[in-house]
Design a protein around this motif. Structure first.
Motif, short mmCIF file in Angstrom:
data_model
loop_
_atom_site.label_atom_id
_atom_site.label_comp_id
_atom_site.label_asym_id
_atom_site.label_seq_id
_atom_site.Cartn_x
_atom_site.Cartn_y
_atom_site.Cartn_z
N ARG A 219 0.83 -1.23 0.10
CA ARG A 219 -0.01 0.02 0.06
C ARG A 219 0.75 1.33 0.12
N GLU A 220 1.94 1.19 0.90
CA GLU A 220 2.76 2.46 0.79
C GLU A 220 3.74 2.66 -0.41
N GLY A 221 3.91 1.58 -1.21
CA GLY A 221 5.08 1.52 -2.25
C GLY A 221 3.82 2.00 -3.42
N GLY A 222 2.79 1.71 -3.53
CA GLY A 222 1.95 2.62 -4.66
C GLY A 222 2.08 1.50 -6.04
N ASP A 223 2.44 2.11 -7.01
CA ASP A 223 2.66 1.61 -8.48
C ASP A 223 4.14 1.52 -8.95
N ALA A 224 4.94 1.82 -7.75
CA ALA A 224 6.27 1.59 -7.85
C ALA A 224 7.07 0.19 -8.10
N PRO A 225 7.63 -0.31 -9.12
CA PRO A 225 8.05 -1.41 -9.05
C PRO A 225 8.91 -1.77 -7.87
N ALA A 226 8.84 -3.08 -7.52
CA ALA A 226 9.48 -3.83 -6.14
C ALA A 226 10.08 -5.19 -6.50
N VAL A 227 10.93 -5.28 -5.72
CA VAL A 227 11.86 -6.71 -5.62
C VAL A 227 11.25 -7.29 -4.83
N VAL A 228 10.60 -8.56 -5.01
CA VAL A 228 9.82 -9.53 -4.05
C VAL A 228 10.68 -10.72 -3.99
N THR A 229 11.24 -11.05 -2.55
CA THR A 229 11.87 -12.23 -2.73
C THR A 229 10.96 -13.20 -2.08
N VAL A 230 11.12 -14.50 -2.77
CA VAL A 230 10.03 -15.51 -2.39
C VAL A 230 10.97 -16.67 -1.90
N ASP A 231 10.73 -17.79 -1.24
CA ASP A 231 11.15 -19.09 -0.96
C ASP A 231 10.45 -20.10 -1.62
N ARG A 232 10.98 -20.43 -2.68
CA ARG A 232 10.69 -21.53 -3.61
C ARG A 232 11.42 -22.55 -3.42
N ASP A 233 10.83 -24.13 -3.03
CA ASP A 233 11.42 -25.24 -2.91
C ASP A 233 12.61 -25.16 -2.22
N GLY A 234 12.70 -24.27 -0.99
CA GLY A 234 13.89 -24.29 -0.35
C GLY A 234 14.85 -23.21 -0.59
N GLY A 235 14.57 -22.57 -1.71
CA GLY A 235 15.77 -21.68 -2.20
C GLY A 235 14.92 -20.23 -2.33
N ARG A 236 16.03 -19.31 -2.40
CA ARG A 236 15.24 -17.80 -2.41
C ARG A 236 15.47 -17.35 -3.78
N VAL A 237 14.10 -16.88 -4.41
CA VAL A 237 14.29 -16.21 -5.68
C VAL A 237 13.86 -14.57 -5.72
N ASP A 238 14.41 -14.02 -6.34
CA ASP A 238 13.98 -12.35 -6.49
C ASP A 238 13.25 -12.07 -7.51
N LEU A 239 12.26 -11.64 -7.56
CA LEU A 239 11.31 -11.21 -8.62
C LEU A 239 11.16 -9.88 -8.57
#
Length: 311
Positions: A219-239
């Motif tokens: 909500r605070e970031g609005g429509d600005a692009p952001a890097v989201v880090t997810v845990d997928r199958d035990g490893g970290r992925v940046d999207l």
């Protein structure tokens, strides 16, 4: 299954009624009051059994219950004034006169149940403090039952809580909030490659532990692009995800511009600790009493302005 649910609900209702009336029965017996009946339900009696001078039974209509105490209505000599009489209704007040007549008949009938040797074992013979304890026994029993049920639900089973694991990814984010059409673009989450089962651990470098934290950052970031880090199958992925801002209804009415990604969380059962349970129960109890206290003010009749007619 429907009738099984009805049966369980009916059984729960009967148990709660029986528990409530038990809250009145126990202190009444403890203080020596003669209790002639302990009944669950109203109408015709389906089953009853007399034990130690009290008839315990189940009636046909499970919409309440009662205990019958000898001397529930004060005798004439116990009324205010000391002479057995109270201030009577004014002349012409038919409703008040009818109420007084009904009350007098009820006292007369109650007095007919009391023999001279049992007069000390009547409800009206108790000191005011003990009478209050008997009358408050039912509501206090309800509070105990509510606390026990909450303890079982929250501490043993757990309360539904949003996690940071993704349950689903929206195909699109429709401006109207309706179903997706061919004209709608894919949702930011789908474009970024977020998948169901991913666990979000960070948003723009900020570590995430609760879903509410993620909502605040989006909500605070609005429509600005952001890097989201997810845990997928035990490893970290940046999207990289670019939220879209759309108009959505808000609490209290109206609409607001809201940043949307197009994800929803997995619900998990999270158990409470004893301290958190006490806090939750105390807050709920405080809000309930607050509503009761302010209820008369909320329903105060409006004053009608008097208009004087000039002559």
């Amino acid at each position: 299954m429907f009738w099984i649910g009805v049966g369980i609900a009916l059984l729960g209702l009967l148990v709660s009624i029986a528990w409530h009336e038990l809250g009145h029965l126990v202190p009444a017996k403890k203080f020596g009051v003669t209790v002639t009946q302990y009944m669950i339900g109203f109408g015709p009696t389906l089953y009853s059994r007399v034990r130690r001078g009290t008839e315990y039974g189940l009636k046909a209509i499970p919409l309440g219950g009662y205990i019958r105490m000898v001397g529930m209505y004060p005798a004439e000599g116990q009324l205010p004034g000391g002479d057995g009489t109270a201030a009577g209704p004014g002349p012409g007040d038919r409703a008040a006169a009818l109420d007084a007549e009904i009350a007098a008949e009820a006292r007369e009938y109650s007095a007919s149940e009391v023999s001279p040797r049992h007069r000390a074992h009547t409800f009206s013979a108790l000191p005011p403090g003990k009478r209050i304890v008997v009358m408050l026994g039912g509501p206090l029993a309800n509070l105990v039952l509510a606390f026990v049920l909450l303890a079982v639900a929250y501490c043993a089973i757990g309360a539904p809580t949003t996690s940071t694991t993704i349950a689903g990814v929206a195909e699109c984010v429709s401006a109207s909030g309706a179903e997706c059409t061919d004209q709608d673009a894919p949702s930011p989450a789908e474009q970024a490659g977020i998948e169901p089962g991913d666990t979000i651990v960070a948003w723009n470098g900020t570590e995430i532990e609760e879903w509410a934290e993620l909502q605040t950052l989006i909500r605070e970031g609005g429509d600005a692009p952001a890097v989201v880090t997810v845990d997928r199958d035990g490893g970290r992925v940046d999207l990289t995800v670019a939220p879209v801002v759309v108009e959505r209804p808000v609490e209290g009415g109206g609409t607001a511009q809201v940043a949307v990604v197009g994800i929803n969380p997995v619900l998990v059962l999270e158990r409470m600790g004893p301290g958190e349970l006490l806090t939750t129960f105390g807050d709920g109890l405080g809000r309930t009493f607050g509503m009761i206290v302010t209820l008369p003010a909320r329903h105060r009749p409006r004053r009608v302005a008097r208009v004087r007619r000039r002559t």
